[in-house]
Scaffold this active site. Structure first.
Site, PDB file in Angstrom:
ATOM      1  N   ASP A 150       0.847  -1.215   0.000  1.00  0.00           N
ATOM      2  CA  ASP A 150       0.000   0.000   0.000  1.00  0.00           C
ATOM      3  C   ASP A 150       0.875   1.255   0.000  1.00  0.00           C
ATOM      4  O   ASP A 150       0.538   2.268  -0.616  1.00  0.00           O
ATOM      5  CB  ASP A 150      -0.923  -0.008   1.232  1.00  0.00           C
ATOM      6  CG  ASP A 150      -1.708  -1.305   1.340  1.00  0.00           C
ATOM      7  OD1 ASP A 150      -2.106  -1.836   0.291  1.00  0.00           O
ATOM      8  OD2 ASP A 150      -1.906  -1.797   2.469  1.00  0.00           O
ATOM      9  N   HIS A 178      -5.067  -3.656   5.553  1.00  0.00           N
ATOM     10  CA  HIS A 178      -4.475  -4.004   4.258  1.00  0.00           C
ATOM     11  C   HIS A 178      -5.528  -4.551   3.296  1.00  0.00           C
ATOM     12  O   HIS A 178      -5.327  -5.539   2.614  1.00  0.00           O
ATOM     13  CB  HIS A 178      -3.348  -5.028   4.473  1.00  0.00           C
ATOM     14  CG  HIS A 178      -2.639  -5.434   3.215  1.00  0.00           C
ATOM     15  ND1 HIS A 178      -2.033  -4.531   2.365  1.00  0.00           N
ATOM     16  CD2 HIS A 178      -2.445  -6.661   2.648  1.00  0.00           C
ATOM     17  CE1 HIS A 178      -1.501  -5.181   1.334  1.00  0.00           C
ATOM     18  NE2 HIS A 178      -1.735  -6.476   1.481  1.00  0.00           N
TER      19      HIS A 178
END
Length: 329
Positions: A150, A178
């Protein structure tokens, strides 16, 4: 430094093993998987780098041999979702795989740094923690959920706005979890500062949160983000190893059990989540300090965080419940 890749023959495991084989910090590399490990090992063994490589299958105590003496274990093991499978089916399989591997870590390398890549990270890290707690081997400072992809995506996608030649030079904290809306990039805290036009912010945040869908679509049903994930997993593993060897000042966001990390209690209280990804300073003992950057979020980001907390709490409970009440076979 002995590194282990558990799930080494898969789409993430193979490129991750390649990167670790080439890494000068790794002296020994052990690969473990339920299939194809001898072939992957033989292939990588021809690379002229420091790391001595061994590969194991489950037969003949393979897991024990792979994990014994490990300093760092990276777990990308799991299966991708196949046609006709529900997310729940996938969760049960991958959760069981992670549970078994972490049980192996508790028995054979309880002091190793454990890096969990297997999805869903928001649930698999709590599963890993519960397994280690049951075994009396839980050290919150050494259990990490890898959310670096990310961060990498945020750095990459913002480049079209900043024009920075090397996107990794822009540090963007990405916090929360996540998956989807649990991923919260804090562009307001980028260093150096980034000015994002208001009309582009929503699309940029959405792209970071759902970047994985782009890859799935482009691969046309033939896989998900494996190469970029391997790179991100390696980037985080390399930082953990550098910190383990005494390098200081290394800070990277990672999904951890906050009450077990210095500075984490304050963040757990602010978010209502015991597991959360925030920038963490790494050292020889693992996590030295979690940094509370939640309090500095701007109004736009606070709205994103409200959605994040909601989704994350359910994901965390699901992981804890999986270990407490194992599904019937």
């Amino acid at each position: 430094m002995k590194a282990v890749v558990a799930g080494a023959s898969g789409g993430i495991g193979q490129p991750l093993s390649l990167l670790l084989k080439a890494c000068p910090l790794v002296d020994k590399l052990a690969l473990y998987d339920v299939v194809n490990t001898p072939g992957v090992t033989a292939d990588l063994s021809h690379i002229s780098s420091i790391a001595q490589i061994e590969g194991y299958l489950p037969a003949d105590d393979g897991m024990k041999k792979a994990l014994t003496g490990a300093d760092i274990v990276v777990i990308p093991a799991g299966i991708p979702r196949k046609p006709g499978m529900t997310r729940d089916d996938l969760f049960k399989i991958n959760a069981g795989i992670v549970q078994g591997l972490v049980q192996g870590c508790a028995e054979h390398c309880p002091d190793a740094y454990i890096l969990v890549i297997s999805n869903p990270v928001n649930s698999t890290v709590p599963i890993a923690a519960e397994v280690l707690k049951k075994a009396g081997k839980f050290n919150a400072k050494k259990l990490f959920g890898v959310t670096t992809l990310d961060v990498v995506r945020s750095e990459t996608f913002v480049q079209s706005i900043t024009g920075e030649r090397d996107p990794s030079k822009t540090v963007i904290p990405v916090i929360g979890g996540h998956s989807g809306e649990t991923i919260v990039p804090l562009f307001s805290q980028a260093k150096p500062a980034v000015k994002i036009p208001e009309d582009k912010l929503d699309a940029l945040v959405n792209r970071v949160q759902f970047g994985g869908d782009e890859v799935v679509k482009a691969k046309d049903g033939a896989g998900s983000a494996t190469l970029s994930m391997a790179y991100a997993g390696y980037r985080f593993a390399e930082k953990v190893m550098k910190a383990a060897k005494g390098e200081s000042g290394i800070i990277e966001p990672t999904f951890m059990y906050l009450p077990g990390v210095p500075g984490g209690d304050e963040i757990a209280k602010a978010t209502g989540c015991e597991y959360f990804s925030v920038p963490v300073e790494l050292g020889k003992e693992g996590a030295l300090k979690a940094t509370n950057i939640v309090k500095d979020a701007n109004d736009y980001e606070k709205k994103l965080l409200e959605k994040c907390y909601e989704g994350l709490k359910g994901n965390i409970s699901k992981g804890i419940d999986f270990v407490a009440n194992p599904p019937q076979k």
